[in-house]
Design a protein around this motif. Sequence first.
Motif, mmCIF file in Angstrom:
data_model
loop_
_atom_site.group_PDB
_atom_site.id
_atom_site.type_symbol
_atom_site.label_atom_id
_atom_site.label_comp_id
_atom_site.label_asym_id
_atom_site.label_seq_id
_atom_site.Cartn_x
_atom_site.Cartn_y
_atom_site.Cartn_z
ATOM 1 N N SER A 1 0.734 -1.263 -0.105
ATOM 2 C CA SER A 1 0.004 -0.046 0.064
ATOM 3 C C SER A 1 0.889 1.259 0.067
ATOM 4 C CB SER A 1 -0.909 -0.051 1.308
ATOM 5 O OG SER A 1 -0.136 -0.133 2.455
ATOM 6 N N THR A 2 2.176 1.192 0.334
ATOM 7 C CA THR A 2 2.998 2.472 0.411
ATOM 8 C C THR A 2 4.324 1.882 -0.137
ATOM 9 O OG1 THR A 2 3.771 1.842 2.489
ATOM 10 C CG2 THR A 2 1.818 3.543 2.337
ATOM 11 N N ASP A 3 5.109 2.793 -0.616
ATOM 12 C CA ASP A 3 6.519 2.519 -1.233
ATOM 13 C C ASP A 3 7.371 1.944 0.117
ATOM 14 O OD1 ASP A 3 5.840 3.334 -3.623
ATOM 15 O OD2 ASP A 3 6.682 5.273 -3.573
ATOM 16 N N VAL A 4 8.251 1.130 -0.336
ATOM 17 C CA VAL A 4 9.490 0.825 0.614
ATOM 18 C C VAL A 4 10.633 1.911 0.647
ATOM 19 C CG1 VAL A 4 11.079 -0.859 1.402
ATOM 20 C CG2 VAL A 4 8.852 -1.587 0.197
ATOM 21 N N ALA A 5 10.737 2.411 1.943
ATOM 22 C CA ALA A 5 11.570 3.440 2.074
ATOM 23 C C ALA A 5 12.978 2.976 1.548
ATOM 24 C CB ALA A 5 11.641 3.810 3.518
ATOM 25 N N GLY A 6 13.561 3.940 0.816
ATOM 26 C CA GLY A 6 14.988 3.748 0.229
ATOM 27 C C GLY A 6 15.120 2.894 -0.792
ATOM 28 N N ILE A 7 14.067 2.419 -1.454
ATOM 29 C CA ILE A 7 13.875 1.286 -2.695
ATOM 30 C C ILE A 7 13.274 1.706 -3.611
ATOM 31 C CG2 ILE A 7 13.223 -1.042 -3.277
ATOM 32 C CD1 ILE A 7 15.372 -1.170 -1.068
ATOM 33 N N THR A 8 13.928 1.918 -4.939
ATOM 34 C CA THR A 8 13.235 2.116 -6.077
ATOM 35 C C THR A 8 12.554 1.171 -6.681
ATOM 36 O OG1 THR A 8 15.200 3.765 -6.673
ATOM 37 C CG2 THR A 8 13.518 3.093 -8.545
ATOM 38 N N PRO A 9 11.213 1.137 -6.912
ATOM 39 C CA PRO A 9 10.373 -0.069 -7.535
ATOM 40 C C PRO A 9 11.053 -0.454 -8.721
ATOM 41 C CG PRO A 9 8.865 1.823 -6.612
ATOM 42 C CD PRO A 9 10.325 2.400 -6.592
ATOM 43 N N ALA A 10 11.027 -1.726 -8.902
ATOM 44 C CA ALA A 10 11.385 -2.253 -10.293
ATOM 45 C C ALA A 10 10.031 -1.741 -11.365
ATOM 46 C CB ALA A 10 11.187 -3.787 -10.327
ATOM 47 N N GLU A 11 10.609 -1.721 -12.593
ATOM 48 C CA GLU A 11 9.709 -1.318 -13.493
ATOM 49 C C GLU A 11 9.329 -2.502 -14.234
ATOM 50 O OE1 GLU A 11 11.024 1.913 -15.885
ATOM 51 O OE2 GLU A 11 12.001 2.958 -14.436
ATOM 52 N N ILE A 12 7.898 -2.699 -14.749
ATOM 53 C CA ILE A 12 7.649 -3.730 -15.661
ATOM 54 C C ILE A 12 8.046 -3.576 -16.889
ATOM 55 C CG2 ILE A 12 5.582 -4.689 -16.660
ATOM 56 C CD1 ILE A 12 4.024 -3.729 -14.036
ATOM 57 N N TYR A 13 8.655 -4.481 -17.555
ATOM 58 C CA TYR A 13 9.224 -4.598 -18.816
ATOM 59 C C TYR A 13 8.127 -4.529 -19.949
ATOM 60 C CZ TYR A 13 11.848 -6.034 -23.084
ATOM 61 O OH TYR A 13 12.370 -6.031 -24.239
ATOM 62 N N THR A 14 8.145 -3.597 -20.611
ATOM 63 C CA THR A 14 7.056 -3.441 -21.998
ATOM 64 C C THR A 14 7.705 -3.651 -23.176
ATOM 65 O OG1 THR A 14 7.382 -1.032 -22.164
ATOM 66 C CG2 THR A 14 5.751 -2.028 -20.475
ATOM 67 N N GLY A 15 8.940 -4.103 -23.138
ATOM 68 C CA GLY A 15 9.566 -4.501 -24.730
ATOM 69 C C GLY A 15 9.012 -5.905 -25.359
ATOM 70 N N SER A 16 9.669 -6.321 -26.262
ATOM 71 C CA SER A 16 9.092 -7.517 -26.802
ATOM 72 C C SER A 16 10.480 -8.352 -27.015
ATOM 73 C CB SER A 16 8.538 -7.272 -28.286
ATOM 74 O OG SER A 16 9.165 -6.596 -29.000
ATOM 75 N N ASN A 17 11.793 -8.011 -27.146
ATOM 76 C CA ASN A 17 12.744 -8.736 -27.409
ATOM 77 C C ASN A 17 13.774 -8.945 -26.143
ATOM 78 O OD1 ASN A 17 14.878 -10.280 -28.322
ATOM 79 N ND2 ASN A 17 15.430 -8.610 -29.891
ATOM 80 N N MET A 18 13.764 -10.055 -25.596
ATOM 81 C CA MET A 18 14.439 -10.542 -24.297
ATOM 82 C C MET A 18 15.821 -11.146 -24.571
ATOM 83 S SD MET A 18 12.746 -9.030 -21.878
ATOM 84 C CE MET A 18 13.551 -9.859 -20.588
ATOM 85 N N VAL A 19 16.116 -11.539 -25.770
ATOM 86 C CA VAL A 19 17.091 -12.254 -26.181
ATOM 87 C C VAL A 19 18.580 -11.436 -25.737
ATOM 88 C CG1 VAL A 19 18.838 -13.321 -27.901
ATOM 89 C CG2 VAL A 19 16.241 -13.656 -27.856
ATOM 90 N N GLY A 20 19.423 -11.683 -24.969
ATOM 91 C CA GLY A 20 20.518 -10.928 -24.567
ATOM 92 C C GLY A 20 20.264 -10.278 -23.254
ATOM 93 N N HIS A 21 19.262 -10.209 -22.706
ATOM 94 C CA HIS A 21 19.000 -9.803 -21.475
ATOM 95 C C HIS A 21 19.368 -10.726 -20.370
ATOM 96 C CE1 HIS A 21 16.881 -5.718 -22.593
ATOM 97 N NE2 HIS A 21 16.779 -6.448 -23.896
ATOM 98 N N GLN A 22 19.597 -10.205 -19.316
ATOM 99 C CA GLN A 22 19.861 -11.042 -18.305
ATOM 100 C C GLN A 22 18.620 -11.086 -17.019
ATOM 101 O OE1 GLN A 22 23.599 -9.496 -16.255
ATOM 102 N NE2 GLN A 22 24.481 -11.316 -17.378
ATOM 103 N N ALA A 23 18.389 -12.339 -16.656
ATOM 104 C CA ALA A 23 17.109 -12.470 -15.576
ATOM 105 C C ALA A 23 17.849 -13.073 -14.265
ATOM 106 C CB ALA A 23 16.101 -13.407 -16.376
ATOM 107 N N MET A 24 17.351 -12.383 -13.253
ATOM 108 C CA MET A 24 17.683 -12.742 -11.928
ATOM 109 C C MET A 24 16.518 -13.521 -11.332
ATOM 110 S SD MET A 24 19.638 -13.184 -9.333
ATOM 111 C CE MET A 24 20.864 -11.923 -9.468
ATOM 112 N N LEU A 25 16.862 -15.108 -11.181
ATOM 113 C CA LEU A 25 15.878 -15.872 -10.391
ATOM 114 C C LEU A 25 16.111 -15.919 -9.129
ATOM 115 C CD1 LEU A 25 16.047 -18.295 -13.436
ATOM 116 C CD2 LEU A 25 14.610 -16.271 -12.992
#
Length: 82
Positions: free
Chosen positions: A29-53
Amino acid sequence: TYASAEFFTHPGWTGDALEGWDISLIRLSTDVAGITPAEIYTGSNMVGHQAMLVGYGFGGNGVTGEVAGTLGVKRAGLNTID
């Protein structure tokens, strides 16, 4: 302490963590202090990008299923999408 505004569970969740689909999304319900929220990816080509699991649960090799004694082990991995 943060309050939740919305809580979403996977539609296949049965309440049994051993059956799979044990993933949820919580919107705070509120932002976490000192943390920048992650942005939702809206692109279409993920090849070459890194993903953290990140997660925990049973370990396994993808061929024979879970490995006994690995439930609850925390894991993280960085993978390049190809």
